[in-house]
Design an enzyme around this catalytic site. Structure first.
Site, PDB file in Angstrom:
ATOM      1  N   GLU A  33      11.967   5.921  21.627  1.00 15.27           N
ATOM      2  CA  GLU A  33      11.070   4.992  20.677  1.00 15.27           C
ATOM      3  C   GLU A  33       9.934   4.403  21.333  1.00 15.27           C
ATOM      4  OE1 GLU A  33      10.893   3.642  17.497  1.00 15.27           O
ATOM      5  OE2 GLU A  33       9.233   2.539  18.307  1.00 15.27           O
ATOM      6  N   GLY A  38      14.480  -0.129  15.696  1.00 15.87           N
ATOM      7  CA  GLY A  38      14.543  -1.013  14.340  1.00 15.87           C
ATOM      8  C   GLY A  38      13.291  -0.544  13.584  1.00 15.87           C
ATOM      9  N   VAL A  40       9.809   0.159  11.774  1.00 15.89           N
ATOM     10  CA  VAL A  40       8.825  -0.745  10.765  1.00 15.89           C
ATOM     11  C   VAL A  40       9.776  -1.553   9.930  1.00 15.89           C
ATOM     12  CG1 VAL A  40       7.602  -0.455   8.648  1.00 15.89           C
ATOM     13  CG2 VAL A  40       7.100   0.951  10.523  1.00 15.89           C
ATOM     14  N   VAL A 240     -11.087  -0.321  -6.483  1.00 13.08           N
ATOM     15  CA  VAL A 240     -11.727  -1.078  -5.261  1.00 13.08           C
ATOM     16  C   VAL A 240     -13.002  -0.098  -4.560  1.00 13.08           C
ATOM     17  CG1 VAL A 240     -11.602  -2.093  -3.086  1.00 13.08           C
ATOM     18  CG2 VAL A 240      -9.920  -2.309  -4.746  1.00 13.08           C
ATOM     19  N   HIS A 442      34.379 -12.818 -13.098  1.00 10.69           N
ATOM     20  CA  HIS A 442      33.671 -13.723 -14.086  1.00 10.69           C
ATOM     21  C   HIS A 442      33.653 -15.004 -13.549  1.00 10.69           C
ATOM     22  CE1 HIS A 442      32.587 -15.473 -17.936  1.00 10.69           C
ATOM     23  NE2 HIS A 442      33.322 -16.638 -17.828  1.00 10.69           N
TER      24      HIS A 442
HETATM   25  P1  NAI Z   1       3.278   1.795  -3.238  1.00  7.82           P
HETATM   26  O1  NAI Z   1       3.152   3.333  -3.209  1.00  7.82           O
HETATM   27  O2  NAI Z   1       4.581   0.981  -3.626  1.00  7.82           O
HETATM   28  O3  NAI Z   1       2.191   1.037  -4.299  1.00  7.82           O
HETATM   29  C1  NAI Z   1       0.839   1.397  -3.779  1.00  7.82           C
HETATM   30  C2  NAI Z   1       0.054   1.051  -5.246  1.00  7.82           C
HETATM   31  O4  NAI Z   1      -1.586   0.919  -4.783  1.00  7.82           O
HETATM   32  C3  NAI Z   1       0.152   1.925  -6.285  1.00  7.82           C
HETATM   33  O5  NAI Z   1       0.336   1.259  -7.491  1.00  7.82           O
HETATM   34  C4  NAI Z   1      -1.417   2.559  -6.666  1.00  7.82           C
HETATM   35  O6  NAI Z   1      -1.622   2.953  -7.702  1.00  7.82           O
HETATM   36  C5  NAI Z   1      -2.263   1.573  -5.881  1.00  7.82           C
HETATM   37  N1  NAI Z   1      -3.367   1.903  -5.487  1.00  7.82           N
HETATM   38  C6  NAI Z   1      -3.824   3.199  -4.741  1.00  7.82           C
HETATM   39  N2  NAI Z   1      -4.853   3.153  -4.221  1.00  7.82           N
HETATM   40  C7  NAI Z   1      -5.732   2.224  -4.753  1.00  7.82           C
HETATM   41  C8  NAI Z   1      -6.802   1.638  -4.729  1.00  7.82           C
HETATM   42  N3  NAI Z   1      -8.008   2.467  -4.067  1.00  7.82           N
HETATM   43  N4  NAI Z   1      -7.332   0.514  -5.456  1.00  7.82           N
HETATM   44  C9  NAI Z   1      -6.387  -0.289  -6.128  1.00  7.82           C
HETATM   45  N5  NAI Z   1      -4.968   0.329  -6.250  1.00  7.82           N
HETATM   46  C10 NAI Z   1      -4.734   1.410  -5.522  1.00  7.82           C
HETATM   47  O7  NAI Z   1       2.940   1.314  -1.867  1.00  7.82           O
HETATM   48  P2  NAI Z   1       3.084   0.123  -0.957  1.00  7.82           P
HETATM   49  O8  NAI Z   1       3.198  -1.127  -1.757  1.00  7.82           O
HETATM   50  O9  NAI Z   1       2.075   0.036  -0.056  1.00  7.82           O
HETATM   51  O10 NAI Z   1       4.396   0.382  -0.320  1.00  7.82           O
HETATM   52  C11 NAI Z   1       4.560   1.272   0.899  1.00  7.82           C
HETATM   53  C12 NAI Z   1       6.130   1.949   0.802  1.00  7.82           C
HETATM   54  O11 NAI Z   1       6.864   0.986   1.364  1.00  7.82           O
HETATM   55  C13 NAI Z   1       6.424   2.578  -0.446  1.00  7.82           C
HETATM   56  O12 NAI Z   1       6.905   3.794  -0.357  1.00  7.82           O
HETATM   57  C14 NAI Z   1       7.505   1.788  -0.688  1.00  7.82           C
HETATM   58  O13 NAI Z   1       8.546   2.336  -1.363  1.00  7.82           O
HETATM   59  C15 NAI Z   1       7.944   1.163   0.519  1.00  7.82           C
HETATM   60  N6  NAI Z   1       8.782  -0.305   0.447  1.00  7.82           N
HETATM   61  C16 NAI Z   1       9.653  -0.584  -0.151  1.00  7.82           C
HETATM   62  C17 NAI Z   1      10.170  -1.696  -0.171  1.00  7.82           C
HETATM   63  C18 NAI Z   1      11.334  -2.040  -1.041  1.00  7.82           C
HETATM   64  O14 NAI Z   1      12.016  -1.164  -1.358  1.00  7.82           O
HETATM   65  N7  NAI Z   1      11.648  -3.256  -1.614  1.00  7.82           N
HETATM   66  C19 NAI Z   1       9.345  -3.024   0.242  1.00  7.82           C
HETATM   67  C20 NAI Z   1       8.090  -2.557   0.902  1.00  7.82           C
HETATM   68  C21 NAI Z   1       7.623  -1.274   0.870  1.00  7.82           C
END
Ligand code: NAI
Length: 456
Positions: A33, A38, A40, A240, A442
């Site tokens: 590592e 652990g 990210v 954006v 329940h």
């Molecule tokens: P994400 O893939 O979930 O969402 C990214 C969003 O950004 C999408 O809705 C997309 O349409 C939008 N997007 C892309 N380019 C853009 C632009 N130029 N302008 C505006 N919107 C744009 O990615 P995120 O939230 O960064 O998460 C990354 C990874 O981490 C994912 O694979 C996610 O599953 C994982 N993760 C999982 C969590 C959980 O299970 N609770 C918590 C945090 C992250």
């Protein structure tokens, strides 16, 4: 050269669990590592964000205490420095737990950057810092990193500190007055939920016309509505175009607008880390920057496996855990394979979302004879007793031909905890009539699954 039966590159959830299981099975294993055991997940992702979100939940409760007959004196506020210190303590405890488990399973830990130099008849030569080792097998678990697209001003402003990724945002010791979140996916929404609870004015700019990506459409709308009630402003269908020192410039229907910001979070997805690992030296096949694997996590190169975000199949820590086990079982000659269709996902916003399997839309697109039942969470006594916002719903998707569940989508308290009960029903293909015979405690919120089952 010291020889190992298995070298695991990367010590995140995929890597450390693979090393732990292999060590436990008696394989001479090393886990390399370069940053922090652990990965990210533990250091700058899942776990730290959950400590933040729990502080927000406590504050939300305090702010609404009178709804529960509790009076809280004075003005409630967040001590963000304390939140970050507490988060650091939580991370430290879990990382030391990971290291202790690796040690207990006799895994050799090497804190260095690994590079695969060559494939020989004896095995793979792996350089770790100044040392070289021979590995009979490799598991690549190098994870993923945030996507940073070529938007003018974005890269420069990560350097100035105006723009943050998931890493920097979790070390923020001051609450920004105006936070703009680029991307309404999981990271963006969890952080929007946190910062709106603790007092920031939060604006989300999302390219698509809905938030939370693949989340079931009605659940996504309910989540949006509840976050809007907390003050989050959503700009959907907006692209954006530039980052300026005082805000985010975006395009809506061909017109340029600007969201003012004193901090910006860039959360528009992640990409596999495959550069500078030496994968090309052994000829590992890749597609769009991610390693191609089969359902046993094998790559095209014999004795080389890839688990976790680096194969970009389902970028979730719990997918990586299971992939790690499948890869190690395959190495050990035990029959095992991944089933990617029953991986639950959780969004830890307040309220939280738990999902697994098909939506009605995705089931129909696959030509399945499916139907949906949807009921409000107010069927649950505990849900009403513990909440004042009562928008939660539970949707179950049923395959009419097999009389089994194929999907579940729930928004409301504890959804992230009890979604696994439905995953089990889907995975084990339990007949609906048999699910009806299960006894649920329940009063619980998870009783909603039983209620919904009887509506089918
Ligand atoms: P994400 O893939 O979930 O969402 C990214 C969003 O950004 C999408 O809705 C997309 O349409 C939008 N997007 C892309 N380019 C853009 C632009 N130029 N302008 C505006 N919107 C744009 O990615 P995120 O939230 O960064 O998460 C990354 C990874 O981490 C994912 O694979 C996610 O599953 C994982 N993760 C999982 C969590 C959980 O299970 N609770 C918590 C945090 C992250």
């Amino acid at each position: 050269m010291d020889t190992f039966e298995l070298i695991v590159i990367g010590g995140g959830p995929g890597g450390y669990l693979a090393a732990e299981r292999a060590g436990h099975a008696g394989l001479k294993t090393m886990c390399i590592e370069k940053r922090a055991y652990g990965g990210v997940c533990l250091n700058e992702g899942c776990v730290p964000s959950k400590t933040f979100l729990n502080s927000a939940k406590v504050l939300d409760y305090a702010n609404h205490a009178k709804n529960y007959g509790v009076s809280v004196e004075g003005k409630n506020s967040i001590d963000q420095k304390f939140v970050v210190e507490r988060k650091n303590g939580v991370v430290k405890m879990l990382v030391s737990g990971v290291k202790a488990t690796l040690k207990r399973n006799k895994v050799v830990m090497k804190e260095a950057e690994a590079f695969i130099e060559a494939k020989t008849d004896e095995g793979f030569i792996v350089k770790a810092g100044e040392e070289k080792f021979l590995a009979k097998r490799l598991i690549i678990a190098t994870g993923s990193m945030p996507v940073v697209p070529p938007i003018p001003g974005l890269r420069e402003n990560i350097e100035t500190g105006l723009v943050m990724t998931n890493r920097e945002v979790l070390d923020l010791t001051e609450i920004p007055k105006k936070l703009v979140v680029i991307g309404g996916g999981v990271i963006g929404l969890e952080m929007a939920s946190y910062f709106s609870s603790v007092g920031s004015e939060v604006t989300v700019v999302e390219m698509l016309n809905k938030i939370a990506g693949p989340t079931e459409a009605e659940i996504s709308k309910i989540l949006q509505k509840t976050l809007e009630r907390k003050g989050v402003k959503f700009n959907l269908g907006c692209k954006v175009t530039a980052i300026e020192k005082d805000g985010v410039v975006f395009e809506r229907d061909g017109k340029i607008e600007k969201a003012p910001a004193d901090k910006i979070l860039c959360s528009i997805g992640r990409r596999a880390v495959t550069a500078n690992v030496g994968l090309e030296n052994i000829g590992v096949n890749m597609e769009r920057g991610a390693i191609i694997t089969d359902d046993c996590l094998r790559t095209n190169v014999a004795n080389v496996y890839a688990v976790g975000d680096v194969n970009a199949k389902v970028m979730l820590a719990h997918t990586a855990y299971r992939e790690a086990e499948v890869a190690v079982n395959t190495i050990l000659g035990k029959k095992d394979h991944m089933r990617y269709n029953v991986i639950p996902s959780v969004i830890y916003t307040n309220p939280e979302v738990g999902s697994v399997g098909e939506t009605l839309e995705s089931a129909k697109a696959k030509g399945l004879n499916a139907k949906e039942v949807s009921i409000p969470l107010t069927y649950s006594g505990r849900y009403i007793a513990e909440n004042t916002d009562l928008d939660g719903i539970c949707k179950l998707i049923v395959n009419n031909d097999t009389n089994t569940l194929i999907g579940a989508h729930i928004i409301g308290s504890y959804a992230g905890e009890f979604i696994v009960s439905v995953s089990a029903m889907i995975d084990l293909e339990v007949d609906i009539e048999n699910i009806k015979k299960l006894v649920f405690p329940h009063p619980t919120v998870c009783e909603i699954v039983r209620e919904a089952i009887f509506q089918i």
